[in-house]
Design a protein around this motif. Structure first.
Motif, PDB file in Angstrom:
ATOM      1  N   ASN A 166       0.849  -1.179   0.000  1.00  0.00           N
ATOM      2  CA  ASN A 166       0.000   0.000   0.000  1.00  0.00           C
ATOM      3  C   ASN A 166       0.891   1.238   0.000  1.00  0.00           C
ATOM      4  OD1 ASN A 166      -1.809   2.064   0.424  1.00  0.00           O
ATOM      5  ND2 ASN A 166      -2.771   1.165   2.230  1.00  0.00           N
ATOM      6  N   ALA A 167       0.939   1.932  -1.116  1.00  0.00           N
ATOM      7  CA  ALA A 167       1.821   3.093  -1.236  1.00  0.00           C
ATOM      8  C   ALA A 167       1.498   4.169  -0.208  1.00  0.00           C
ATOM      9  CB  ALA A 167       1.738   3.671  -2.647  1.00  0.00           C
ATOM     10  N   ASP A 168       0.267   4.209   0.264  1.00  0.00           N
ATOM     11  CA  ASP A 168      -0.103   5.217   1.258  1.00  0.00           C
ATOM     12  C   ASP A 168       0.671   5.054   2.564  1.00  0.00           C
ATOM     13  OD1 ASP A 168      -1.903   6.261  -0.548  1.00  0.00           O
ATOM     14  OD2 ASP A 168      -3.652   5.278   0.325  1.00  0.00           O
ATOM     15  N   ASP A 169       1.182   3.846   2.812  1.00  0.00           N
ATOM     16  CA  ASP A 169       1.963   3.623   4.034  1.00  0.00           C
ATOM     17  C   ASP A 169       3.184   4.536   4.094  1.00  0.00           C
ATOM     18  OD1 ASP A 169       0.238   1.589   4.844  1.00  0.00           O
ATOM     19  OD2 ASP A 169       1.466   0.002   3.963  1.00  0.00           O
ATOM     20  N   LEU A 170       3.719   4.881   2.927  1.00  0.00           N
ATOM     21  CA  LEU A 170       4.906   5.733   2.909  1.00  0.00           C
ATOM     22  C   LEU A 170       4.630   7.112   3.495  1.00  0.00           C
ATOM     23  CD1 LEU A 170       6.447   4.809  -0.553  1.00  0.00           C
ATOM     24  CD2 LEU A 170       7.570   4.611   1.667  1.00  0.00           C
ATOM     25  N   GLN A 171       3.411   7.591   3.336  1.00  0.00           N
ATOM     26  CA  GLN A 171       3.084   8.927   3.841  1.00  0.00           C
ATOM     27  C   GLN A 171       3.069   8.967   5.371  1.00  0.00           C
ATOM     28  OE1 GLN A 171       3.165  11.253   1.789  1.00  0.00           O
ATOM     29  NE2 GLN A 171       2.729  10.320  -0.200  1.00  0.00           N
ATOM     30  N   ARG A 172       2.992   7.800   5.998  1.00  0.00           N
ATOM     31  CA  ARG A 172       2.989   7.731   7.467  1.00  0.00           C
ATOM     32  C   ARG A 172       4.386   7.750   8.062  1.00  0.00           C
ATOM     33  NH1 ARG A 172      -0.065   2.381   8.777  1.00  0.00           N
ATOM     34  NH2 ARG A 172       0.654   2.974  10.870  1.00  0.00           N
ATOM     35  N   VAL A 173       5.389   7.518   7.226  1.00  0.00           N
ATOM     36  CA  VAL A 173       6.751   7.336   7.742  1.00  0.00           C
ATOM     37  C   VAL A 173       7.307   8.587   8.418  1.00  0.00           C
ATOM     38  CG1 VAL A 173       9.142   6.863   7.074  1.00  0.00           C
ATOM     39  CG2 VAL A 173       7.287   5.425   6.186  1.00  0.00           C
ATOM     40  N   PRO A 174       7.236   9.772   7.808  1.00  0.00           N
ATOM     41  CA  PRO A 174       7.849  10.937   8.470  1.00  0.00           C
ATOM     42  C   PRO A 174       7.288  11.213   9.863  1.00  0.00           C
ATOM     43  CG  PRO A 174       7.430  11.422   6.165  1.00  0.00           C
ATOM     44  CD  PRO A 174       6.745  10.119   6.460  1.00  0.00           C
ATOM     45  N   ASP A 175       5.978  11.090  10.030  1.00  0.00           N
ATOM     46  CA  ASP A 175       5.382  11.325  11.352  1.00  0.00           C
ATOM     47  C   ASP A 175       5.836  10.263  12.350  1.00  0.00           C
ATOM     48  OD1 ASP A 175       4.078  13.567  10.447  1.00  0.00           O
ATOM     49  OD2 ASP A 175       2.124  12.592  10.226  1.00  0.00           O
ATOM     50  N   ALA A 176       5.950   9.019  11.894  1.00  0.00           N
ATOM     51  CA  ALA A 176       6.406   7.944  12.788  1.00  0.00           C
ATOM     52  C   ALA A 176       7.839   8.180  13.226  1.00  0.00           C
ATOM     53  CB  ALA A 176       6.266   6.589  12.088  1.00  0.00           C
ATOM     54  N   VAL A 177       8.672   8.647  12.316  1.00  0.00           N
ATOM     55  CA  VAL A 177      10.066   8.954  12.651  1.00  0.00           C
ATOM     56  C   VAL A 177      10.127  10.114  13.641  1.00  0.00           C
ATOM     57  CG1 VAL A 177      12.227   9.860  11.696  1.00  0.00           C
ATOM     58  CG2 VAL A 177      11.043   7.983  10.550  1.00  0.00           C
ATOM     59  N   GLU A 178       9.319  11.116  13.413  1.00  0.00           N
ATOM     60  CA  GLU A 178       9.281  12.267  14.326  1.00  0.00           C
ATOM     61  C   GLU A 178       8.903  11.832  15.742  1.00  0.00           C
ATOM     62  OE1 GLU A 178       8.320  16.765  13.290  1.00  0.00           O
ATOM     63  OE2 GLU A 178       6.569  15.444  13.075  1.00  0.00           O
ATOM     64  N   ILE A 181      11.878  10.151  17.432  1.00  0.00           N
ATOM     65  CA  ILE A 181      12.894  11.118  17.855  1.00  0.00           C
ATOM     66  C   ILE A 181      12.488  11.755  19.183  1.00  0.00           C
ATOM     67  CG2 ILE A 181      13.995  13.317  17.275  1.00  0.00           C
ATOM     68  CD1 ILE A 181      13.775  12.421  14.301  1.00  0.00           C
ATOM     69  N   ASP A 182      11.198  12.046  19.310  1.00  0.00           N
ATOM     70  CA  ASP A 182      10.695  12.644  20.550  1.00  0.00           C
ATOM     71  C   ASP A 182      10.664  11.648  21.706  1.00  0.00           C
ATOM     72  OD1 ASP A 182      10.328  15.056  19.252  1.00  0.00           O
ATOM     73  OD2 ASP A 182       8.203  14.696  18.826  1.00  0.00           O
ATOM     74  N   ASP A 183      10.427  10.364  21.390  1.00  0.00           N
ATOM     75  CA  ASP A 183      10.285   9.352  22.441  1.00  0.00           C
ATOM     76  C   ASP A 183      10.901   8.036  21.983  1.00  0.00           C
ATOM     77  OD1 ASP A 183       9.572   7.844  24.630  1.00  0.00           O
ATOM     78  OD2 ASP A 183       7.458   7.627  24.031  1.00  0.00           O
ATOM     79  N   PRO A 184      12.232   7.911  22.115  1.00  0.00           N
ATOM     80  CA  PRO A 184      12.897   6.692  21.626  1.00  0.00           C
ATOM     81  C   PRO A 184      12.800   5.504  22.568  1.00  0.00           C
ATOM     82  CG  PRO A 184      14.520   8.189  22.514  1.00  0.00           C
ATOM     83  CD  PRO A 184      13.194   8.914  22.581  1.00  0.00           C
ATOM     84  N   GLY A 185      12.221   5.688  23.748  1.00  0.00           N
ATOM     85  CA  GLY A 185      12.173   4.593  24.712  1.00  0.00           C
ATOM     86  C   GLY A 185      13.223   4.762  25.800  1.00  0.00           C
ATOM     87  N   ASP A 186      13.640   3.656  26.385  1.00  0.00           N
ATOM     88  CA  ASP A 186      14.523   3.692  27.552  1.00  0.00           C
ATOM     89  C   ASP A 186      15.982   3.829  27.107  1.00  0.00           C
ATOM     90  OD1 ASP A 186      15.372   3.677  30.127  1.00  0.00           O
ATOM     91  OD2 ASP A 186      14.574   1.699  30.632  1.00  0.00           O
ATOM     92  N   LEU A 187      16.273   4.981  26.491  1.00  0.00           N
ATOM     93  CA  LEU A 187      17.590   5.198  25.898  1.00  0.00           C
ATOM     94  C   LEU A 187      18.712   5.146  26.934  1.00  0.00           C
ATOM     95  CD1 LEU A 187      19.073   5.876  23.242  1.00  0.00           C
ATOM     96  CD2 LEU A 187      18.719   8.299  23.775  1.00  0.00           C
ATOM     97  N   SER A 188      18.513   5.787  28.068  1.00  0.00           N
ATOM     98  CA  SER A 188      19.580   5.838  29.070  1.00  0.00           C
ATOM     99  C   SER A 188      19.926   4.447  29.597  1.00  0.00           C
ATOM    100  CB  SER A 188      19.189   6.762  30.228  1.00  0.00           C
ATOM    101  OG  SER A 188      18.012   6.302  30.858  1.00  0.00           O
ATOM    102  N   ALA A 189      18.917   3.591  29.764  1.00  0.00           N
ATOM    103  CA  ALA A 189      19.180   2.243  30.275  1.00  0.00           C
ATOM    104  C   ALA A 189      19.999   1.430  29.272  1.00  0.00           C
ATOM    105  CB  ALA A 189      17.867   1.531  30.583  1.00  0.00           C
ATOM    106  N   VAL A 190      19.694   1.573  27.992  1.00  0.00           N
ATOM    107  CA  VAL A 190      20.452   0.827  26.982  1.00  0.00           C
ATOM    108  C   VAL A 190      21.870   1.365  26.885  1.00  0.00           C
ATOM    109  CG1 VAL A 190      20.523   0.066  24.584  1.00  0.00           C
ATOM    110  CG2 VAL A 190      18.320   0.302  25.732  1.00  0.00           C
ATOM    111  N   VAL A 191      22.025   2.686  26.932  1.00  0.00           N
ATOM    112  CA  VAL A 191      23.363   3.278  26.912  1.00  0.00           C
ATOM    113  C   VAL A 191      24.197   2.731  28.067  1.00  0.00           C
ATOM    114  CG1 VAL A 191      24.669   5.402  27.274  1.00  0.00           C
ATOM    115  CG2 VAL A 191      22.748   5.378  25.669  1.00  0.00           C
ATOM    116  N   GLU A 192      23.659   2.782  29.284  1.00  0.00           N
ATOM    117  CA  GLU A 192      24.419   2.305  30.443  1.00  0.00           C
ATOM    118  C   GLU A 192      24.683   0.812  30.364  1.00  0.00           C
ATOM    119  OE1 GLU A 192      25.936   4.223  32.620  1.00  0.00           O
ATOM    120  OE2 GLU A 192      25.148   5.871  31.407  1.00  0.00           O
ATOM    121  N   GLY A 193      23.772   0.074  29.722  1.00  0.00           N
ATOM    122  CA  GLY A 193      23.982  -1.359  29.564  1.00  0.00           C
ATOM    123  C   GLY A 193      25.111  -1.703  28.617  1.00  0.00           C
TER     124      GLY A 193
END
Length: 344
Positions: free
Chosen positions: A170-182, A185-197
């Motif tokens: 479904n080509a329309d899926d591509l239009q969702r990608v930029p918002d998903a990436v944004e 970037i705003d909420d990558p998950g438990d970044l500090s825990a992985v870094v320290e690990g």
């Protein structure tokens, strides 16, 4: 202080929007050229080669065409002729100035292939000029040595290529990608825990399968380049055939998966096996099931499997940048690397 790498990670939503806006109207051009061919041959090195792995899985799984990753040395070192009649050769280079890739794409044309260039170097770059068709991404200038926005826009260009060769998506899926990436970037998950690990660990295994395999390879490369880790990128199928023995208390695993698809259960099972053996398993994507099985987890994109790799790499980029700073390394200028690499 904000690094150039971190700033360029943040530029990806805009770069993806601009690239998709420019390239989606050109699907018919791809279709006309690809209609003269049966198989695809990807020609690339480094990060671009990892992008090509995504293109191979996408086109084989969703368009039913055989693909291969080319060996440029056949053209540039061994200087052998190969019958490429009926082949669509796709050269990838973020700069469009890597001489080996330009020479190999020109060689492919001389061997009978139709040729496509995917580059951020613009239509006047040597790679674009030698190709029958150039799909130029619009990432803008990338100043940090580790590629970020040029990689994700290459994936977008490969998705457009896949549409042109008849991918059942479904080509329309591509239009969702930029918002998903944004959102990532705003909420990558438990970044500090992985870094320290990962602090103090000499190496790490990065594993995924199917569409996520390209992300595992690219994340492993980034950790090598910017954090100087001995990072091994593997399909989890290959990992289970012996190399899993290297995963232990000193060598954690980073496991990558889309939030859906046939490879997700196996990735979750691998996380359970790693943690059950007393080692750390850090998840990237894979939804709540992988997060529950992992020691700590980074978020993945809310996207269908075929476009998920454009988002899956983003938490890995953020991890690389943050870990490099934590280790006292400048991620913008890793030792021994240049923005454009020329191979002898």
């Amino acid at each position: 202080m904000t690094t150039k790498m971190r700033s360029e990670i943040a530029e990806q939503p805009a770069a993806l929007r601009d690239t998709l806006d420019a390239l989606l109207p050109r699907v018919d051009e791809v279709r006309r050229l690809a209609g003269q061919t049966r198989h695809l041959l990807f020609v690339a090195r480094g990060t671009s080669d990892n992008a090509a792995v995504y293109g191979r899985y996408l086109i084989e799984a969703r368009a039913g065409r055989m693909c291969a990753l080319g060996a440029p040395s056949i053209a540039t070192t061994y200087r052998r002729r190969v019958d490429l009649d009926g082949v669509l050769a796709v050269g990838l280079s973020q700069s469009g100035r890597t001489e080996e890739i330009v020479e190999t794409l020109d060689w492919a044309k001389s061997c009978g292939a139709k040729t496509v260039a995917i580059t951020n170097g613009g239509p006047a770059s040597p790679l674009a000029e030698v190709a029958d068709l150039a799909l130029c991404t619009l990432a803008g200038e990338e100043k940090a040595v580790p590629a970020t926005k040029t990689y994700t826009t290459q994936l977008a260009a490969l998705a457009v290529l896949a549409l042109g060769v008849g991918a059942d998506v479904n080509a329309d899926d591509l239009q969702r990608v930029p918002d998903a990436v944004e959102k990532l970037i705003d909420d990558p998950g438990d970044l500090s825990a992985v870094v320290e690990g990962l602090v103090g660990k000499p190496g790490v295994v990065v594993s995924g399968r199917g569409f996520a395999f390209s992300t595992a390879l690219e994340l492993a490369l980034k950790l090598k380049e910017a954090c100087y880790l001995h990072a091994m990128g593997l399909s989890y199928a290959d990992l289970l055939h012996g190399p899993i023995a290297v995963v232990d208390e000193d060598t954690p695993a980073i496991l990558v998966a889309a939030g859906e698809g046939p490879t997700l259960p196996g990735t979750v099972a691998l996380a359970e096996r790693v943690t059950g053996a007393g080692a750390s398993a850090f998840g990237v994507g894979g939804g709540t099931s992988l997060a529950a099985a992992a020691t700590a987890a980074l978020n993945g994109p809310d996207l269908p499997e075929w476009v998920a790799p454009m988002g899956l790499i983003v938490p890995g980029q953020l991890l690389t940048e943050a870990l490099a700073r934590r280790l006292g390394i400048d991620p913008d200028a890793p030792r021994g690397l240049n923005k454009v690499t020329q191979t002898d």
